[in-house]
Design a protein around this motif. Structure first.
Motif, PDB file in Angstrom:
ATOM      1  N   ARG A  11      18.823   4.134 -31.895  1.00 22.24           N
ATOM      2  CA  ARG A  11      18.114   5.119 -32.290  1.00 22.24           C
ATOM      3  C   ARG A  11      19.108   6.367 -32.422  1.00 22.24           C
ATOM      4  NH1 ARG A  11      13.492   3.327 -29.635  1.00 22.24           N
ATOM      5  NH2 ARG A  11      14.020   4.587 -27.634  1.00 22.24           N
ATOM      6  N   MET A  12      19.812   6.619 -31.442  1.00 19.80           N
ATOM      7  CA  MET A  12      20.693   7.719 -31.442  1.00 19.80           C
ATOM      8  C   MET A  12      21.819   7.316 -32.421  1.00 19.80           C
ATOM      9  SD  MET A  12      21.256   8.188 -27.225  1.00 19.80           S
ATOM     10  CE  MET A  12      22.757   9.112 -27.236  1.00 19.80           C
ATOM     11  N   GLU A  13      22.262   6.228 -32.652  1.00 20.15           N
ATOM     12  CA  GLU A  13      23.150   5.835 -33.684  1.00 20.15           C
ATOM     13  C   GLU A  13      22.785   6.137 -34.973  1.00 20.15           C
ATOM     14  OE1 GLU A  13      24.432   1.977 -32.502  1.00 20.15           O
ATOM     15  OE2 GLU A  13      26.033   2.597 -31.226  1.00 20.15           O
ATOM     16  N   ILE A  14      21.559   5.740 -35.192  1.00 13.58           N
ATOM     17  CA  ILE A  14      20.811   5.827 -36.643  1.00 13.58           C
ATOM     18  C   ILE A  14      20.666   7.612 -36.769  1.00 13.58           C
ATOM     19  CG2 ILE A  14      18.887   5.707 -37.662  1.00 13.58           C
ATOM     20  CD1 ILE A  14      18.489   2.836 -36.668  1.00 13.58           C
ATOM     21  N   GLY A  15      20.433   8.408 -35.696  1.00 11.02           N
ATOM     22  CA  GLY A  15      20.459   9.554 -36.010  1.00 11.02           C
ATOM     23  C   GLY A  15      21.913  10.167 -36.181  1.00 11.02           C
ATOM     24  N   SER A  16      22.822   9.774 -35.684  1.00  5.97           N
ATOM     25  CA  SER A  16      23.972  10.145 -35.902  1.00  5.97           C
ATOM     26  C   SER A  16      24.659   9.960 -37.340  1.00  5.97           C
ATOM     27  CB  SER A  16      25.112   9.600 -34.771  1.00  5.97           C
ATOM     28  OG  SER A  16      26.336  10.025 -35.187  1.00  5.97           O
ATOM     29  N   LEU A  17      24.190   8.652 -37.523  1.00  3.76           N
ATOM     30  CA  LEU A  17      24.452   8.029 -39.318  1.00  3.76           C
ATOM     31  C   LEU A  17      23.744   9.268 -40.233  1.00  3.76           C
ATOM     32  CD1 LEU A  17      24.621   4.073 -38.832  1.00  3.76           C
ATOM     33  CD2 LEU A  17      26.675   5.951 -39.373  1.00  3.76           C
ATOM     34  N   LYS A  18      22.580   9.396 -39.780  1.00  5.56           N
ATOM     35  CA  LYS A  18      21.807  10.106 -40.835  1.00  5.56           C
ATOM     36  C   LYS A  18      22.436  11.705 -40.935  1.00  5.56           C
ATOM     37  CE  LYS A  18      17.474   7.867 -40.566  1.00  5.56           C
ATOM     38  NZ  LYS A  18      15.918   7.802 -40.149  1.00  5.56           N
ATOM     39  N   LYS A  19      22.919  12.098 -39.679  1.00  3.88           N
ATOM     40  CA  LYS A  19      23.380  13.275 -39.683  1.00  3.88           C
ATOM     41  C   LYS A  19      24.677  13.435 -40.557  1.00  3.88           C
ATOM     42  CE  LYS A  19      25.194  16.892 -36.711  1.00  3.88           C
ATOM     43  NZ  LYS A  19      25.709  17.378 -35.329  1.00  3.88           N
ATOM     44  N   ALA A  20      25.652  12.416 -40.458  1.00  2.00           N
ATOM     45  CA  ALA A  20      26.611  12.394 -41.014  1.00  2.00           C
ATOM     46  C   ALA A  20      26.606  12.001 -42.539  1.00  2.00           C
ATOM     47  CB  ALA A  20      27.826  11.211 -40.518  1.00  2.00           C
ATOM     48  N   TYR A  21      25.359  11.411 -42.915  1.00  2.99           N
ATOM     49  CA  TYR A  21      25.266  11.382 -44.412  1.00  2.99           C
ATOM     50  C   TYR A  21      24.674  12.572 -45.106  1.00  2.99           C
ATOM     51  CZ  TYR A  21      22.687   9.799 -48.475  1.00  2.99           C
ATOM     52  OH  TYR A  21      22.272   9.556 -49.757  1.00  2.99           O
ATOM     53  N   ASP A  22      23.858  13.226 -44.225  1.00  2.00           N
ATOM     54  CA  ASP A  22      23.602  14.600 -44.747  1.00  2.00           C
ATOM     55  C   ASP A  22      24.712  15.768 -44.898  1.00  2.00           C
ATOM     56  OD1 ASP A  22      20.938  13.809 -45.066  1.00  2.00           O
ATOM     57  OD2 ASP A  22      20.339  14.580 -43.051  1.00  2.00           O
TER      58      ASP A  22
ATOM     59  N   GLY B 214      27.775  14.839 -45.496  1.00  6.63           N
ATOM     60  CA  GLY B 214      28.402  14.443 -46.558  1.00  6.63           C
ATOM     61  C   GLY B 214      27.700  14.917 -47.889  1.00  6.63           C
ATOM     62  N   LEU B 215      26.387  14.760 -47.961  1.00  6.71           N
ATOM     63  CA  LEU B 215      26.071  15.324 -49.037  1.00  6.71           C
ATOM     64  C   LEU B 215      26.084  16.793 -49.466  1.00  6.71           C
ATOM     65  CD1 LEU B 215      22.544  13.161 -49.132  1.00  6.71           C
ATOM     66  CD2 LEU B 215      24.474  13.012 -50.723  1.00  6.71           C
ATOM     67  N   SER B 216      25.977  17.322 -48.273  1.00  6.92           N
ATOM     68  CA  SER B 216      26.151  18.931 -48.323  1.00  6.92           C
ATOM     69  C   SER B 216      27.578  19.513 -48.545  1.00  6.92           C
ATOM     70  CB  SER B 216      25.301  19.515 -47.243  1.00  6.92           C
ATOM     71  OG  SER B 216      26.063  19.411 -45.990  1.00  6.92           O
ATOM     72  N   SER B 217      28.354  18.585 -48.400  1.00 16.16           N
ATOM     73  CA  SER B 217      29.981  18.849 -48.425  1.00 16.16           C
ATOM     74  C   SER B 217      30.398  19.163 -49.988  1.00 16.16           C
ATOM     75  CB  SER B 217      30.715  17.958 -47.580  1.00 16.16           C
ATOM     76  OG  SER B 217      30.898  16.793 -48.413  1.00 16.16           O
ATOM     77  N   GLY B 218      29.806  18.913 -50.829  1.00 17.58           N
ATOM     78  CA  GLY B 218      29.897  18.845 -52.312  1.00 17.58           C
ATOM     79  C   GLY B 218      30.166  17.786 -53.009  1.00 17.58           C
ATOM     80  N   GLN B 219      30.475  17.727 -54.349  1.00 20.10           N
ATOM     81  CA  GLN B 219      30.988  16.724 -54.931  1.00 20.10           C
ATOM     82  C   GLN B 219      32.111  15.976 -54.640  1.00 20.10           C
ATOM     83  OE1 GLN B 219      29.077  15.775 -57.643  1.00 20.10           O
ATOM     84  NE2 GLN B 219      30.091  14.131 -57.969  1.00 20.10           N
ATOM     85  N   GLY B 220      32.145  14.759 -54.411  1.00 13.99           N
ATOM     86  CA  GLY B 220      33.123  13.825 -54.192  1.00 13.99           C
ATOM     87  C   GLY B 220      34.021  13.647 -55.275  1.00 13.99           C
TER      88      GLY B 220
END
Length: 91
Positions: A52-63, A65-71
């Motif tokens: 659960r903690m790892e999934i939470g960490s991955l979701k946070k990293a994904y979010d 990444g999305l908020s960091s701008g266009q790739g």
């Protein structure tokens, strides 16, 4: 101390699993088969919490990444040059 209620369940094991449990009890590693099962469940609960903690960490990293701008697309040579340049700037 408050008494804990228990529930009896029937569990099917392979012959090898049953033999391992019997051996663990006979050798004194565990007091009973029930103790082995409770220990296994505690380990499973810990593993699920870590998951659960790892999934939470991955979701946070994904979010993030999305908020960091266009790739952008970059080839391996360019990426390597950029990383080396950043490393030199950091010292």
């Amino acid at each position: 101390m408050k008494a804990t209620s228990t529930r009896t369940l029937t569990v099917s094991l392979t012959p090898q699993q049953a033999a391992m449990m019997e051996s663990a009890v006979e050798s004194g590693g565990y007091a009973s088969s029930s103790e082995i099962v409770r220990d296994a469940l505690r380990l499973w609960e810990q593993r699920e919490e870590i998951r659960r903690m790892e999934i939470g960490s991955l979701k946070k990293a994904y979010d993030e990444g999305l908020s960091s701008g266009q790739g952008r697309e970059v080839d391996a040579d360019t990426l390597l040059r950029e990383l080396k340049a950043e490393a030199r700037l950091r010292g």
